[in-house]
Enzyme design. Sequence first.
Site, PDB file in Angstrom:
ATOM      1  N   CYS A  31      11.135 -24.685 -15.102  1.00  0.00           N
ATOM      2  CA  CYS A  31      11.172 -26.145 -15.091  1.00  0.00           C
ATOM      3  C   CYS A  31       9.853 -26.756 -14.632  1.00  0.00           C
ATOM      4  CB  CYS A  31      12.311 -26.642 -14.215  1.00  0.00           C
ATOM      5  SG  CYS A  31      12.194 -26.127 -12.481  1.00  0.00           S
ATOM      6  N   CYS A 119      34.351   4.182 -35.955  1.00  0.00           N
ATOM      7  CA  CYS A 119      35.257   4.586 -37.023  1.00  0.00           C
ATOM      8  C   CYS A 119      35.266   3.494 -38.096  1.00  0.00           C
ATOM      9  CB  CYS A 119      36.661   4.819 -36.474  1.00  0.00           C
ATOM     10  SG  CYS A 119      37.886   5.238 -37.741  1.00  0.00           S
ATOM     11  N   CYS A 146      42.522   8.019 -35.255  1.00  0.00           N
ATOM     12  CA  CYS A 146      43.296   7.926 -36.504  1.00  0.00           C
ATOM     13  C   CYS A 146      43.118   9.138 -37.397  1.00  0.00           C
ATOM     14  CB  CYS A 146      42.914   6.659 -37.266  1.00  0.00           C
ATOM     15  SG  CYS A 146      41.186   6.630 -37.818  1.00  0.00           S
ATOM     16  N   CYS A 164      25.438  12.119 -49.812  1.00  0.00           N
ATOM     17  CA  CYS A 164      24.970  10.969 -49.046  1.00  0.00           C
ATOM     18  C   CYS A 164      23.453  10.989 -49.009  1.00  0.00           C
ATOM     19  CB  CYS A 164      25.528  11.017 -47.624  1.00  0.00           C
ATOM     20  SG  CYS A 164      24.940   9.663 -46.566  1.00  0.00           S
ATOM     21  N   CYS A 192      14.122  -0.374 -32.679  1.00  0.00           N
ATOM     22  CA  CYS A 192      15.475  -0.269 -32.109  1.00  0.00           C
ATOM     23  C   CYS A 192      16.565  -0.162 -33.165  1.00  0.00           C
ATOM     24  CB  CYS A 192      15.749  -1.464 -31.192  1.00  0.00           C
ATOM     25  SG  CYS A 192      15.804  -3.059 -32.039  1.00  0.00           S
ATOM     26  N   CYS A 202       6.106 -16.183 -42.292  1.00  0.00           N
ATOM     27  CA  CYS A 202       5.109 -15.124 -42.444  1.00  0.00           C
ATOM     28  C   CYS A 202       5.760 -13.751 -42.360  1.00  0.00           C
ATOM     29  CB  CYS A 202       4.020 -15.272 -41.387  1.00  0.00           C
ATOM     30  SG  CYS A 202       4.598 -15.004 -39.708  1.00  0.00           S
ATOM     31  N   CYS A 207      10.896  -8.713 -33.208  1.00  0.00           N
ATOM     32  CA  CYS A 207      12.300  -8.391 -32.948  1.00  0.00           C
ATOM     33  C   CYS A 207      12.726  -9.017 -31.624  1.00  0.00           C
ATOM     34  CB  CYS A 207      12.489  -6.878 -32.910  1.00  0.00           C
ATOM     35  SG  CYS A 207      14.185  -6.360 -32.550  1.00  0.00           S
ATOM     36  N   CYS A 210      14.049  -5.915 -28.964  1.00  0.00           N
ATOM     37  CA  CYS A 210      13.126  -5.034 -28.238  1.00  0.00           C
ATOM     38  C   CYS A 210      11.707  -5.603 -28.133  1.00  0.00           C
ATOM     39  CB  CYS A 210      13.071  -3.668 -28.906  1.00  0.00           C
ATOM     40  SG  CYS A 210      12.439  -3.693 -30.608  1.00  0.00           S
ATOM     41  N   CYS A 215       5.210  -5.360 -39.421  1.00  0.00           N
ATOM     42  CA  CYS A 215       5.049  -5.975 -40.739  1.00  0.00           C
ATOM     43  C   CYS A 215       6.353  -5.870 -41.508  1.00  0.00           C
ATOM     44  CB  CYS A 215       3.923  -5.281 -41.505  1.00  0.00           C
ATOM     45  SG  CYS A 215       3.732  -5.860 -43.213  1.00  0.00           S
TER      46      CYS A 215
END
Length: 311
Positions: A31, A119, A146, A164, A192, A202, A207, A210, A215
């Site tokens: 302040c 899950c 489950c 995958c 992170c 830009c 982030c 973190c 870029c």
Amino acid sequence: MAGRSPTVNQEAGHSSAADSELEPEVFCKLCLSQQPTAASRELQSCRCMFCTACLQQYVQLAIMEGGGAPITCPDMACQKSGVLLDSEISSLAAAEQVELYQRLKFERGVKLDPSKAWCPVLECQAVCSVQPSTEGQPGAVACPTCQTVFCSGCRGLWQDGHACPEQQPMILSSLSNGSSDADVSIKQCPMCGIYIERNQGCAQMLCKSCKHTFCWYCLENLDGDIFLRHYDKGPCKNKLGHSRASVMWNRTQVVGILVGVSIIVLVTSPLLLLASPCILCCMCKPCSSKKKKKKKQQKKKDVSQPDRSTS
């Protein structure tokens, strides 16, 4: 005796007012004002002090926008970059906000921990342990709640012959339309792993989780690139998103700040050496205590003199 009691009470009242005026104050960088020490808080990790009202507002805003990230010292110039303890957060925020922060903190910890995964079943959402697989390839993970078996990479159901990719990107509408990776509006922070959305502006990204600068196009580290030289050559040349004039103006400002700071240091260093004995004398505790005693005695004399003249 009865006639002297008002004079004694009046002197006591003036002395208490004088003591309150001499109460030490703390400059709050949030302040930008002097605040009494009683209305201020000191952070345990870095010893920085702020007024309690500003810290409460800062913690509440950090909980709402931080996504469970550690709440650091609000002073950008803090050398220790202290992190607020859970006990400090609990004393500065409401109970429901503290509960929200603990939940977001837990979810963020699970997301950043490679040995844990949520899950994929919406009705379950249990935390599962991911066992490291050979050669870094995704493996099958069994949910203990489950009993659902899913892929540790793409979080899809594990079936016979499941394939995958090494890195499963977030499913985006822009990718489905056939656009390139540079046009993707959501990417992960290379430090992170949190997802960041870029609407416009830009290509130099910061982030919030973190405080890592990178870029947007190639995800290269830009923490030390204060002159934005990364966009002068290479695959990201002229992709900053600003005109050449604005880039030159930014560099001129940075150079001006560095030159100004160096000039101030050169000019003030001889003066500081000459004034160092006076500064050390002013900081001496016996001298300051004597000055305070003299001020109190002078104020008591000023208060007692009108009373004697009237009597």
